[in-house]
Design a protein around this motif. Structure first.
Motif: not given
Length: 285
Positions: A37-54, A96-99
């Motif tokens: 479970e990836y936490s966006f506790g302090r805000g969604v700051q993950l780039r779409s490309e990085t999310a897709a890599t994850f 972000a979840l979709s990516h």
């Protein structure tokens, strides 16, 4: 099938020489876990490309991703702008979840604040209806929202009935039952198998078998006081609880297939493996 995993960064990952979170899925797989479970506790700051890599790393390792929306969401805020911002934060989390290729987005509904509890809950329901409208407009039809039970008495969801009522708004809502939170909000009420059974029975009664069998679960031991949750602990604690074994027995008896996430304080992986072993001991019996 019950699946087990962790939320956030655990100490063991770094102690074993890892730094890059992209290594987390493969590391969890080697440990014998299935979820992250990836936490966006302090805000969604993950780039779409990085999310897709994850997401690609998770798929390769056989790890299922979920995300936790920002902690500062407050659908019950008296400030209308802040309440409506909750919609935006959840939509950002879903994007972000979709990516990432995940399916579940867990969120805290908010706090009562200066309103009466009835007023705060009514406002929460209104904002949730807006969330569901925007979720459909955004094309996130297949993604699941999981409102979480909370551990402080001042929070929406400290009464599990509130979470069930939220979930009745739409079939894409599945409850996240944080049993450490429930135990904290009820002054340590979770002790026996029947204590857990009553909670699970109510989910089946209100939401039906299909959703009840696949709920999202957060579990850790939590210190609590008169106002509820104080802080997360580890499974080494023998004062506050709750214990996982009675819940494992109920999950097995009811043939449930939930996602079980450890939120222990730094020992998430170790404690997730303890829960998995306890569940397997029930199955063997």
């Amino acid at each position: 099938m019950v699946k087990f995993g962790i939320a956030g960064k655990c100490n063991k990952f770094f102690e074993e020489g890892h730094q890059d979170m992209l290594e987390m899925p493969a590391w969890l797989n080697r440990k014998g876990l299935e979820l992250f479970e990836y936490s966006f506790g302090r805000g969604v700051q993950l780039r779409s490309e990085t999310a897709a890599t994850f997401g690609a790393a998770a798929k390769e390792a056989g790890i299922e991703f979920s995300v936790h929306a920002p902690y500062y969401i407050n659908m019950a805020s008296e400030d209308e702008v802040k309440a409506l911002n909750s919609v935006r934060y959840i939509l950002q989390s879903l994007k972000a979840l979709s990516h990432m290729g995940g399916r579940r987005c867990i969120f805290h509904a908010g706090s009562v604040g200066g309103l009466s509890r009835a007023e705060a809950f009514s406002k929460t329901m209104s904002i949730m209806e807006r969330v569901l409208e925007e979720k459909e407009k955004g094309g996130y039809h297949d993604l699941i929202l999981c409102p979480e039970t909370m551990g402080k008495l001042s929070q929406i969801g400290s009464d599990p009935e509130e979470i069930l009522k939220i979930c009745l708004l739409d079939s894409s809502l599945i409850p996240c039952y944080d049993f450490g939170h429930i135990n904290s909000a009820t002054n340590g009420s979770l002790k026996t198998k029947d204590d857990y059974r009553r909670l699970i029975d109510r989910i089946f009664e209100v939401l039906g078998e299909e959703r009840a069998k696949v709920i999202h679960i957060h579990f850790t031991k939590i210190m609590y006081g008169a106002k509820g949750e104080i802080r997360h602990l580890t499974f080494d604690d023998d004062t506050y609880g709750p214990e996982f074994l009675p819940l494992a027995e109920v999950l097995y008896d009811y043939k449930m297939s939930p996602s079980v996430i450890s939120e222990s304080d730094g020992t998430q992986a170790e404690d997730a493996l303890i829960m998995k072993a306890l569940y397997q001991s029930v199955v063997v019996e």
